[in-house]
Design a protein around this motif. Structure first.
Motif, PDB file in Angstrom:
ATOM      1  N   SER A 178       0.850  -1.189   0.000  1.00 55.62           N
ATOM      2  CA  SER A 178       0.000   0.000   0.000  1.00 55.62           C
ATOM      3  C   SER A 178       0.888   1.241   0.000  1.00 55.62           C
ATOM      4  CB  SER A 178      -0.919  -0.006   1.218  1.00 55.62           C
ATOM      5  OG  SER A 178      -0.170  -0.030   2.421  1.00 55.62           O
ATOM      6  N   SER A 180       1.165   3.668   1.952  1.00 55.77           N
ATOM      7  CA  SER A 180       1.772   4.077   3.221  1.00 55.77           C
ATOM      8  C   SER A 180       3.155   3.470   3.403  1.00 55.77           C
ATOM      9  CB  SER A 180       0.873   3.678   4.389  1.00 55.77           C
ATOM     10  OG  SER A 180       0.703   2.276   4.438  1.00 55.77           O
ATOM     11  N   THR A 292      -0.590  -0.184   9.300  1.00 51.86           N
ATOM     12  CA  THR A 292      -1.541   0.926   9.294  1.00 51.86           C
ATOM     13  C   THR A 292      -2.944   0.393   9.015  1.00 51.86           C
ATOM     14  OG1 THR A 292      -1.055   1.315   6.962  1.00 51.86           O
ATOM     15  CG2 THR A 292       0.145   2.647   8.577  1.00 51.86           C
ATOM     16  N   SER A 294      -5.176   1.522   7.184  1.00 52.15           N
ATOM     17  CA  SER A 294      -5.643   1.691   5.806  1.00 52.15           C
ATOM     18  C   SER A 294      -5.492   0.432   4.967  1.00 52.15           C
ATOM     19  CB  SER A 294      -4.883   2.847   5.139  1.00 52.15           C
ATOM     20  OG  SER A 294      -3.494   2.570   5.097  1.00 52.15           O
ATOM     21  N   SER A 295      -4.580  -0.451   5.348  1.00 53.24           N
ATOM     22  CA  SER A 295      -4.362  -1.672   4.578  1.00 53.24           C
ATOM     23  C   SER A 295      -5.121  -2.853   5.149  1.00 53.24           C
ATOM     24  CB  SER A 295      -2.860  -2.001   4.543  1.00 53.24           C
ATOM     25  OG  SER A 295      -2.364  -2.199   5.847  1.00 53.24           O
ATOM     26  N   SER A 727      -6.735   6.362  -2.421  1.00 49.48           N
ATOM     27  CA  SER A 727      -7.743   6.506  -1.377  1.00 49.48           C
ATOM     28  C   SER A 727      -7.254   7.442  -0.282  1.00 49.48           C
ATOM     29  CB  SER A 727      -8.068   5.134  -0.781  1.00 49.48           C
ATOM     30  OG  SER A 727      -8.869   5.258   0.370  1.00 49.48           O
ATOM     31  N   ARG A 729      -7.731   7.078   2.686  1.00 52.27           N
ATOM     32  CA  ARG A 729      -7.325   6.283   3.846  1.00 52.27           C
ATOM     33  C   ARG A 729      -5.812   6.170   3.943  1.00 52.27           C
ATOM     34  NH1 ARG A 729      -9.841   0.603   3.835  1.00 52.27           N
ATOM     35  NH2 ARG A 729      -8.886   0.618   5.902  1.00 52.27           N
ATOM     36  N   GLU A 730      -5.133   6.275   2.800  1.00 58.24           N
ATOM     37  CA  GLU A 730      -3.680   6.148   2.824  1.00 58.24           C
ATOM     38  C   GLU A 730      -3.024   7.294   3.584  1.00 58.24           C
ATOM     39  OE1 GLU A 730      -2.035   3.676   1.869  1.00 58.24           O
ATOM     40  OE2 GLU A 730      -3.126   2.600   0.315  1.00 58.24           O
ATOM     41  N   ASN A 732      -4.036   8.385   6.401  1.00 62.88           N
ATOM     42  CA  ASN A 732      -4.255   8.152   7.830  1.00 62.88           C
ATOM     43  C   ASN A 732      -3.285   7.074   8.300  1.00 62.88           C
ATOM     44  OD1 ASN A 732      -5.169   7.776  10.407  1.00 62.88           O
ATOM     45  ND2 ASN A 732      -7.203   7.070   9.829  1.00 62.88           N
TER      46      ASN A 732
END
Length: 812
Positions: A178, A180, A292, A294-295, A727, A729-730, A732
């Motif tokens: 991902s 991050s 994280t 997000s993943s 996204s 979310r990445e 965060n």
């Protein structure tokens, strides 16, 4: 113990052959005339004893040789255990053998000091050797064999063991790819740090290990590499991607990979008893991740798959405890399509995680060519979580406007510093207004195309107003939308033409009024495209007001943004048509009738087109005062018509991981069409298109950036631009809590580690067996060597031993 080929054990009966041969070929003493008969008898007795000893050991070696060969062919399986002797056991056995040899040599030295005949020395040497060998075997069995057997037996009964350097590893290296994992710390991304740990662990693996490499961005089942260079090459090829899937889904696939590998090994071993099959590999899944949230997808439970201790899951944590990041989130366009001469509105906000700056500059850039960008706006936005921005970008010409919006301040995570966007700019759409009286369409026409703007060529729509009688001859394919305003009685023929027009992608708006005859609107042809059935024309006593219905609809959202909805709901509605709403229709506006809400504005999708129905008049003061809302009335007509036409034509802005469906132009619906998708990396993908295909579905986007879909046919080229963003979310970096890991994987289904040292792996109880072939080959070679050596000595001196006379004695 079990055997892969147990039928071959029947050949053990052949062990009787050496015994029979041995009995048949026993040497018989020769009769010789000799005066000293007493001496001959004594020497004969000693020779027979010595020959029997040698014969016994020769027979044993031959039996061992044949039995080992038969067992080798039968391929015995031993329970999984650590069969390799320990260093202590090796040293003890070697010491006992050396001690036995020393005892034999000392005894020989002592006996050699005494005078004796050669036949007596040979007999004594045979007895000494037999005694020493027997003693060595007994002592080795007691001091080495017994502890070794006890250890192996206990290990076979409970085959859990720590994976050390002696146990080969079959593992899956699963990398979180991902975005991050692109976070930079000390000049190294998290993915690079994970790759470094993996390669260090790989270098320390014992021979025979097998590694598969997987990542969270692909759905391909990983394959095992037998060479470490292949593993390293695969690891080096990994990079963070915007369209990565859920990491726990990838964990499930990694475990299934190990299970499938075990099944294939079982098939290769044959039909031995399953209860004795043991796995020679330590097995595990190593997940290299920053952990994280997000993943992670907590809805995908994999605790059942990881409950088996044979497949332990280790999360190798390479995350940063206190990350710092400033990025953009919730970036979106008000509309993917805008009229030429209009405004494209771009909105978003700034998100900060331990930000190093209180404010950051945000600028929007528009591409003028492939390698040229122009700044169209810049603002300074707060990073405290409340900072939002809005850019209004003027667009003048038809085509695609593409660009980026981003911060100019660098930070350790650059993936969310810039977002991409695409706007489709179209020429003013053509709208046909139809009414029994041209005066009835005047206000609606002015709302769409004010006369003053028409004279300046700045109107958003090109409006044509005709009477109902002229509608029969109108060419509908020349227009983008048709509005029927208080048309009394459209014929079935007209409804049929409108139906074809709508299903082909056109927009139809119907405004009811005093002249309308309900039966004409309730015919089968009309109802096939209208969102409601007309019931009765009623007056409100007292007058009612409008109220919003479906606030998620684009028309209502846009009115609400400009506070036009509030303005519209402040004016009286005196008359309306009561209708029966189709279940598939959406109610945008309603009347504030107490206890009985009735539809005021309905929309529906029919085929490739759209329809709308207004149950109160527009521009008639007898029905309502909506025209008094002035600019709000204009906004209602404008936004409703824009929705009917669907200016964007299709969605152009996507999130990574989404699937896009793009409508193809007519030139692409032939066999000679060539469709090419250019990726942000500038790589071209040729996409297959059939002759009758009107749209194409693209694979989920894996990379953020601008995509260009080009359709080439002969000398014609049509292009469509698409924007893809990662996204939000990445951005965060909140770490997945242990409770969520427990819920998804089970409390005992995983371990979190920060390095690869001290990782304990467990062998599976009911996996593959260990073949005894290598050990049997060693026994076979030793027995063969011993048999040859002993047979040479035995048969080489057979005649002398039988006669009882040695060569030395004969010479005397």
């Amino acid at each position: 113990m079990s055997f892969i080929h147990p039928g071959l054990l029947a050949f053990l009966a052949a062990l009787a052959v050496p015994v029979i041969i041995h009995l048949l070929m026993r040497p018989k003493p020769k009769r010789m005339l000799f005066p000293a008969l007493q001496l001959v008898a004594r020497r004969k007795k000693r020779n027979v004893r010595r020959i029997r000893l040698r014969r016994f050991w020769l027979l044993v070696l031959r039996l061992v040789l044949l039995a080992a060969f038969i067992f080798l062919l039968a391929r015995p399986l031993l329970p999984a255990a650590s069969y390799r002797p320990t260093s202590t056991e090796w040293i003890t056995a070697l010491a006992i053998v050396v001690t036995g040899g020393l005892i034999f040599l000392v005894s020989e030295l002592l006996w050699n000091r005494r005078a004796s005949q050669q036949h007596e020395e040979s007999y004594r040497r045979s007895v000494s050797a037999t005694a020493v060998i027997t003693l060595v075997v007994v002592v080795v069995g007691l001091l080495v064999g017994w502890p070794y057997g006890s250890r192996v037996f206990a290990d076979a009964q409970s085959p859990s063991m720590d994976a050390d350097d002696d146990v080969p590893l079959a593992a899956v290296y699963l990398f979180d790819t991902s975005l991050s994992m692109g976070y930079i710390r000390e000049g190294q991304s998290r993915l690079e740090a994970a790759a470094e740990l993996a390669e260090q662990h790989l270098s320390d693996l014992p021979s025979g290990s097998r590694i598969a490499v997987a990542d969270s961005s692909t759905n391909v089942r990983p394959v095992f590499f037998r060479d470490k260079e292949g593993v390293r090459a695969k690891i080096d090829s990994l990079e963070p991607r915007a369209g990565g899937g859920a990491l726990n889904r990838s964990v499930r696939e990694a475990i299934r990979t190990l299970e499938d590998d075990r099944s294939r090994l079982i098939e290769d071993l044959g039909d031995g008893p399953a209860e004795l099959r043991r796995d020679p590999f330590a097995r595990a899944v190593f997940v290299f991740t920053d952990l994280t949230a997000s993943s992670w997808d907590s809805s995908q439970i994999v605790s059942e798959e990881v409950a088996d201790p044979a497949y332990p899951v280790f999360f190798v944590d390479v995350g940063v405890t206190e990350p710092s990041n400033i990025g953009l989130a919730d970036v979106e366009l008000a509309d993917d399509g805008v009229l030429a001469g209009g405004i494209a509105t771009l909105r978003g906000r700034i998100v900060g995680v331990n930000p190093t700056e209180s404010k950051v500059p945000v600028e929007v850039r528009v591409e003028e060519s492939a390698d040229s960008e122009v700044v169209r706006g810049q603002k300074s936005i707060s990073t405290d979580g409340t900072g939002t921005f809005e850019f209004r970008i003027p667009v003048d010409h038809a085509g695609f406007v593409r660009g980026t919006v981003g911060t100019t301040v660098g930070d350790p995570f650059s993936a969310d510093d810039r977002r991409f966007f695409v706007v489709r700019v179209v020429d003013p759409p053509r709208v046909l207004l139809v009414s029994d009286s041209l005066e009835a369409t005047y206000l609606t026409g002015e709302a769409l195309a004010p006369s003053i703007l028409v004279r300046q060529n700045l109107a958003r729509f090109v409006v044509t107003r005709i009477s109902t009688s002229a509608f029969y001859d109108a060419k509908l394919d020349e227009f983008d939308a048709v509005l029927l305003v208080d048309v009394r009685e459209p014929s079935d023929r007209q409804w049929e033409r409108l139906g074809k027009f709508v299903r082909a992608g056109g927009g139809l708006g119907v405004v009811l009024g005093t002249a309308v005859e309900s039966f004409a609107y309730n015919s089968a042809e009309a109802q096939s495209i209208l969102p409601a059935e007309l019931l009765v024309n009623l007056a409100f006593e007292p007058p009612q007001r409008l109220v919003s219905g479906d606030r998620s609809h684009r028309v209502i959202r846009r009115l609400d943004e400009f506070e036009g909805l509030t303005e519209l709901t402040a004016w009286d509605i005196r008359r309306h048509w009561k209708v029966a709403v189709d279940p598939t229709a959406r109610e945008l506006l309603k009347y504030t009738l107490p206890g009985e809400p009735r539809a005021a504005l309905l929309t529906a999708t029919v085929g490739a087109g759209r329809t709308a129905l207004m149950t109160t008049g527009l521009g008639s003061s007898d029905w309502n005062d909506l025209t008094s809302a002035q600019w709000a009335f204009v906004a209602l007509v404008d936004q409703l018509t824009s929705w009917l036409i669907d200016l964007s034509g299709q969605r152009l802005n996507f999130r990574a991981g989404e699937i896009a469906t793009v409508r193809l132009s007519e030139s692409a619906t032939t066999d000679t069409a060539n469709v090419v998708l250019k990726l942000p990396s500038l790589e071209d993908q040729i996409l297959p298109v059939s002759g009758e295909q009107s749209e194409i579905t693209l694979d989920p986007f894996e990379e953020a950036g601008l995509y260009r879909l080009t359709v080439r046919r002969d000398s014609t080229t049509d292009s469509t631009w698409l924007a893809v963003n990662a996204s939000d979310r990445e951005s965060n970096f909140e770490r997945v809590p242990a409770e969520r890991l427990d819920e998804t994987l089970g409390p005992d289904g995983y371990d979190v580690i920060t390095d690869m040292d001290g990782v304990n792996l467990e062998l599976r109880e009911t996996t593959l067996g260990v073949e005894a072939g290598p050990g049997l080959i060693i026994i076979l070679l030793l027995a063969f060597f011993g048999e040859g050596l002993l047979a040479n000595r035995f048969y080489g001196g057979r005649g002398e031993e039988a006669s009882g006379v040695s060569p030395t004695e004969g010479r005397r």
